[in-house]
Design an enzyme around this catalytic site. Structure first.
Site, PDB file in Angstrom:
ATOM      1  N   CYS A 182       0.842  -1.191   0.000  1.00 35.39           N
ATOM      2  CA  CYS A 182       0.000   0.000   0.000  1.00 35.39           C
ATOM      3  C   CYS A 182       0.881   1.246   0.000  1.00 35.39           C
ATOM      4  O   CYS A 182       2.005   1.225   0.506  1.00 35.39           O
ATOM      5  CB  CYS A 182      -0.897   0.016   1.236  1.00 35.39           C
ATOM      6  SG  CYS A 182      -2.251  -1.159   1.103  1.00 35.39           S
TER       7      CYS A 182
ATOM      8  N   CYS B 207      -3.572   0.250  -3.301  1.00 39.56           N
ATOM      9  CA  CYS B 207      -4.262   0.559  -2.049  1.00 39.56           C
ATOM     10  C   CYS B 207      -3.537   1.694  -1.325  1.00 39.56           C
ATOM     11  O   CYS B 207      -2.374   1.980  -1.616  1.00 39.56           O
ATOM     12  CB  CYS B 207      -4.361  -0.682  -1.161  1.00 39.56           C
ATOM     13  SG  CYS B 207      -2.804  -1.537  -0.904  1.00 39.56           S
TER      14      CYS B 207
END
Ligand SMILES: *[C@@H]1O[C@H](CO)[C@@H](O)[C@H](O)[C@H]1NC(C)=O
Ligand SMILES: *[C@@H]1O[C@H](CO)[C@@H](O)[C@H](O)[C@H]1NC(C)=O
Ligand SMILES: *[C@@H]1O[C@H](CO)[C@@H](O)[C@H](O)[C@H]1NC(C)=O
Ligand SMILES: *[C@@H]1O[C@H](CO)[C@@H](O)[C@H](O)[C@H]1NC(C)=O
Length: 305
Positions: free
Chosen positions: A118, A199
């Site tokens: 992420c 993400c």
């Protein structure tokens, strides 16, 4: 006696002629009813783009092993480079190159996929060189070309052909010849998956020196990645709008195409920010333009001090 021998010779010649005729007929019939046979001796189909990269197998295998050894040793245990090559091969060999589907690449995508941390995805459009210089120098950031899949296939081309050896080394179809060609379908499918996997905070590096606008709906970013980012996983999208040092400033963060991109993303419930000439990236541009005024360490205080 001489007459009967002549007759014998006549019969023999007639027999041979008949045999030859039958042979010719058999060959003609075979080529009519077995198009595969005929194709095996035929020339590959002709297209307008460059053909399959020579030594494709060795290149893909070499890049795969090199990626695992140098970039991502942790992947080594679960990744089988030979299987990856085989699944690419089965995706295209002997196939008509205008009939490629995303499903053809599904096994390859599965085999080569790996987690992307992420906050580390970097998308780019028209900033190929700068974006990759940035990911090389800033460890952890990844463009699609920094993932195993993108790394193996960046800059190479491939396409199949119905005739032996099933691979066309002479030419491959351009996008204008057929949309569903092996390269286009591959990069679309890979880009879609790369966007779906993003993400946290997501970065996008765009080119503010493009006259037609930094954001183009026809680009891979504008047509595929933007629509496959997942609002449930992505908390924020940061645009870095980079201008060429000393080049035209065609568009800033308040420009038309950036506003259009913001509207599209906000409609999809993303939080979005934009920064002109994000400094850590600009410093990389400055390595090649050290004397330009945009590259002074303290651009405005120099004069006053
Ligand atoms: C492409 O695939 C479709 C469906 O599988 C088939 O009907 C068509 O004939 C194929 N075209 C070529 C050029 O192979
Ligand atoms: C991603 O960035 C956000 C905001 O800066 C931060 O809150 C979050 O902890 C980061 N996530 C990871 C996995 O680093
Ligand atoms: C912007 O695009 C132009 C034209 O394609 C290219 O020459 C230039 O290097 C690009 N700038 C950046 C920062 O990538
Ligand atoms: C965006 O968020 C609003 C309010 O939470 C919600 O009603 C809407 O359906 C969302 N739109 C999309 C495209 O997810």
């Amino acid at each position: 006696m001489p007459g009967s021998r002549r007759r014998q010779r006549g019969v023999l010649l007639a027999g041979i002629a008949l045999l030859l005729a039958a042979l010719v007929l058999a060959v003609v019939l075979a080529s009519v009813f077995m198009p595969g046979r005929e194709a095996s001796g035929g020339r590959p189909l002709r297209w307008q783009d460059r053909g399959t990269t020579r030594n494709l197998r060795e290149i893909v295998l070499g890049r795969c092993y090199s990626y695992l050894a140098e970039r991502h040793p942790a992947l080594g245990r679960d990744t089988d480079c030979l299987k990856i090559w085989e699944s690419l091969k089965y995706a295209f060999i002997y196939k008509n190159p205008c009939n490629t589907t995303a499903e053809d690449y599904q096994p390859l995508m599965e085999l080569a996929s790996h987690p992307i941390p992420c906050n580390k995805s970097l998308f780019w459009s028209k900033t190929n060189d700068l974006a990759h210089r940035y990911t090389k120098s800033s460890h952890g950031f990844l463009t699609l070309e920094d993932t195993l899949l993108g790394y193996m296939f960046d800059g190479v081309s491939w396409c199949g052909d119905p005739s032996v050896p099933g691979i066309n080394y002479e030419s491959c179809p351009k996008r204008s010849e057929c949309e569903s060609n092996p390269g286009s379908v591959f990069w679309k499918t890979a880009s879609k998956r790369f966007a779906e996997a993003a993400c946290g905070v997501v970065q996008v590096m765009l080119n503010g020196s493009i006259e037609a606008g930094a954001f183009r709906s026809s680009s891979i970013f504008g047509s595929i990645e933007v629509f496959n980012l997942n609002p449930d996983k992505v908390s924020e999208i940061q645009i870095w709008l980079m201008h060429d040092i000393g080049g035209p400033q065609s568009e800033s963060c308040s420009g038309h195409s950036i506003q259009r991109l913001k509207r599209i993303l906000e409609e999809r419930n993303f939080t979005i920010t934009c920064e002109d000439n994000y400094r850590p990236v600009q410093l990389l541009q400055c390595v090649r333009n050290p004397d330009h005024e945009d590259c002074r360490l303290c651009p405005s205080s120099m004069e006053t001090s």
